[in-house]
Design a protein around this motif. Structure first.
Motif, PDB file in Angstrom:
ATOM      1  N   HIS A 112       0.824  -1.200   0.000  1.00  0.00           N
ATOM      2  CA  HIS A 112       0.000   0.000   0.000  1.00  0.00           C
ATOM      3  C   HIS A 112       0.866   1.261   0.000  1.00  0.00           C
ATOM      4  O   HIS A 112       0.591   2.221  -0.737  1.00  0.00           O
ATOM      5  CB  HIS A 112      -0.915   0.011   1.228  1.00  0.00           C
ATOM      6  CG  HIS A 112      -1.802   1.207   1.313  1.00  0.00           C
ATOM      7  ND1 HIS A 112      -3.015   1.275   0.669  1.00  0.00           N
ATOM      8  CD2 HIS A 112      -1.634   2.409   1.927  1.00  0.00           C
ATOM      9  CE1 HIS A 112      -3.572   2.463   0.895  1.00  0.00           C
ATOM     10  NE2 HIS A 112      -2.751   3.161   1.662  1.00  0.00           N
ATOM     11  N   SER A 113       1.922   1.260   0.804  1.00  0.00           N
ATOM     12  CA  SER A 113       2.767   2.440   0.940  1.00  0.00           C
ATOM     13  C   SER A 113       3.534   2.736  -0.341  1.00  0.00           C
ATOM     14  O   SER A 113       3.618   3.899  -0.779  1.00  0.00           O
ATOM     15  CB  SER A 113       3.750   2.243   2.103  1.00  0.00           C
ATOM     16  OG  SER A 113       3.055   2.048   3.319  1.00  0.00           O
ATOM     17  N   SER A 116       1.177   3.914  -3.052  1.00  0.00           N
ATOM     18  CA  SER A 116       0.793   5.298  -2.748  1.00  0.00           C
ATOM     19  C   SER A 116       1.878   6.272  -3.178  1.00  0.00           C
ATOM     20  O   SER A 116       1.594   7.329  -3.755  1.00  0.00           O
ATOM     21  CB  SER A 116       0.551   5.477  -1.239  1.00  0.00           C
ATOM     22  OG  SER A 116      -0.590   4.796  -0.798  1.00  0.00           O
ATOM     23  N   ALA A 120       1.473   9.140  -5.918  1.00  0.00           N
ATOM     24  CA  ALA A 120       1.649  10.522  -5.483  1.00  0.00           C
ATOM     25  C   ALA A 120       2.707  11.230  -6.329  1.00  0.00           C
ATOM     26  O   ALA A 120       2.528  12.394  -6.718  1.00  0.00           O
ATOM     27  CB  ALA A 120       2.038  10.558  -4.005  1.00  0.00           C
ATOM     28  N   ALA A 139       4.183  10.156   1.098  1.00  0.00           N
ATOM     29  CA  ALA A 139       3.218   9.111   0.747  1.00  0.00           C
ATOM     30  C   ALA A 139       3.737   7.731   1.153  1.00  0.00           C
ATOM     31  O   ALA A 139       2.983   6.881   1.617  1.00  0.00           O
ATOM     32  CB  ALA A 139       2.923   9.141  -0.753  1.00  0.00           C
ATOM     33  N   HIS A 207      -2.718  13.363   6.372  1.00  0.00           N
ATOM     34  CA  HIS A 207      -2.898  12.720   5.061  1.00  0.00           C
ATOM     35  C   HIS A 207      -4.323  12.199   4.847  1.00  0.00           C
ATOM     36  O   HIS A 207      -4.676  11.815   3.728  1.00  0.00           O
ATOM     37  CB  HIS A 207      -1.872  11.601   4.840  1.00  0.00           C
ATOM     38  CG  HIS A 207      -2.076  10.370   5.652  1.00  0.00           C
ATOM     39  ND1 HIS A 207      -1.498  10.181   6.890  1.00  0.00           N
ATOM     40  CD2 HIS A 207      -2.786   9.228   5.398  1.00  0.00           C
ATOM     41  CE1 HIS A 207      -1.842   8.993   7.356  1.00  0.00           C
ATOM     42  NE2 HIS A 207      -2.614   8.390   6.483  1.00  0.00           N
ATOM     43  N   ALA A 226      -3.700   9.809  -3.563  1.00  0.00           N
ATOM     44  CA  ALA A 226      -2.933   8.580  -3.821  1.00  0.00           C
ATOM     45  C   ALA A 226      -3.395   7.461  -2.892  1.00  0.00           C
ATOM     46  O   ALA A 226      -3.552   6.303  -3.309  1.00  0.00           O
ATOM     47  CB  ALA A 226      -1.436   8.848  -3.636  1.00  0.00           C
ATOM     48  N   ASP A 227      -3.629   7.798  -1.632  1.00  0.00           N
ATOM     49  CA  ASP A 227      -4.135   6.836  -0.652  1.00  0.00           C
ATOM     50  C   ASP A 227      -5.501   6.313  -1.081  1.00  0.00           C
ATOM     51  O   ASP A 227      -5.772   5.103  -1.037  1.00  0.00           O
ATOM     52  CB  ASP A 227      -4.219   7.533   0.706  1.00  0.00           C
ATOM     53  CG  ASP A 227      -4.377   6.573   1.873  1.00  0.00           C
ATOM     54  OD1 ASP A 227      -3.910   5.428   1.769  1.00  0.00           O
ATOM     55  OD2 ASP A 227      -4.966   6.966   2.894  1.00  0.00           O
ATOM     56  N   CYS A 230      -5.294   3.900  -4.017  1.00  0.00           N
ATOM     57  CA  CYS A 230      -4.830   2.575  -3.554  1.00  0.00           C
ATOM     58  C   CYS A 230      -5.976   1.798  -2.914  1.00  0.00           C
ATOM     59  O   CYS A 230      -6.088   0.579  -3.100  1.00  0.00           O
ATOM     60  CB  CYS A 230      -3.691   2.733  -2.559  1.00  0.00           C
ATOM     61  SG  CYS A 230      -2.158   3.258  -3.295  1.00  0.00           S
TER      62      CYS A 230
END
Length: 282
Positions: A112-113, A116, A120, A139, A207, A226-227, A230
């Motif tokens: 996920h990170s 992201s 981003a 991000a 965020h 971006a989060d 995802c």
């Protein structure tokens, strides 16, 4: 001792971010930086230097002549890509493990990170934002608070779940109500402790756009969107992904379209595969 006091003590005892990373974060968005500024920082960390040379000389890149120095690798990879590899390597040690409280298996938070961060950076470049490397990093590390929060969320999961299901709380709102702090706030504390820039601390803390004024900050909006993308893609989504607040005004604020989002989604999957392949070489 309260949960908050315990967590504050715990983050003070965490292994710090390597010094080379802190130095990189100070120069990456300096408009006057040079390739030498970046390579001079990395070359004094033997472990990272070895990793970078290993990846530069891998069959993936197929160099005719091997890179023998960090400068050689920077010339071949490009400065921004070199910095991103170093940050991804450091982050993988922090966010790789499973998080039972958030119902995330091993590698889910990493997936996920990283996705992201890729999204981003793509959005930042598309919008012409000047601090794309800081946005990428924020991000990438926006959910570091979950690594400390996890056991507290696990212990309080029934109370959190009850607020989400029966009282229409977002998962993050329920975290704060039950535990006294949410993962974004805690992540901001960790970023401050590690001496990240005030801007990056602000993005990590906000965020989820929990503060009304952050909806006007394009860097924070980009990390938030971006989060969200995802989450839409199902990239490393945990228990909190089903109780998420969406801010339509954020999309309107930066003016991206549904077609833009479709293009971003199409681009991120092959990039994730590339990153996963390259990081296995570290």
């Amino acid at each position: 001792m309260t949960n908050f006091q315990e967590m504050a003590k715990e983050i003070k005892n965490l292994t710090p971010i390597p010094a080379v990373t802190m130095s990189l974060l100070k120069v990456v968005d300096d408009p006057n930086k040079t390739m030498d500024d970046v390579t001079n920082i990395i070359q004094y960390d033997p472990a990272i230097t070895a990793d970078v040379l290993r990846i530069a000389n891998s069959a993936y890149f197929g160099l005719k002549y091997p890179a023998e120095t960090i400068s050689d690798a920077a010339n071949m990879l490009g400065t921004d890509r070199l910095v991103e590899f170093v940050l991804l390597k450091v982050a993988s040690k922090i966010i790789q493990g499973p998080l039972g409280g958030y119902d995330m298996h091993e590698g889910a938070l990493w997936q996920h990170s990283v996705s992201s961060a890729i999204i981003a950076k793509q959005l930042a470049l598309q919008l012409g934002l000047p601090h794309s490397c800081s946005i990428f990093t924020a991000a990438l590390l926006k959910d570091i608070g979950k690594t400390v929060m996890d056991k507290y969320v696990k212990n309080a999961y029934k109370k959190i779940y009850n607020l989400v299901i029966n009282e229409n709380f977002s998962f993050m709102e329920a975290e704060k109500k039950v535990i006294g702090v949410d993962h974004a706030e805690l992540g901001g504390m960790m970023a401050h402790l590690w001496k990240f820039s005030p801007k990056m601390v602000m993005i990590i803390t906000n965020h989820h756009l929990s503060r009304e004024d952050t909806v006007k900050d394009k860097d924070t909006i980009v990390v938030y969107i971006a989060d969200c993308i995802c989450m839409m893609m199902g990239m490393g989504v945990g228990a909190d992904g089903m109780a998420y607040r969406f801010h339509q005004q954020a999309i309107e604020q930066i003016g991206i379209s549904a077609d833009d989002i479709v293009t971003i989604i199409a681009n991120v999957i092959p990039q994730m595969k590339e990153v996963a392949k390259l990081l296995k070489m570290f």
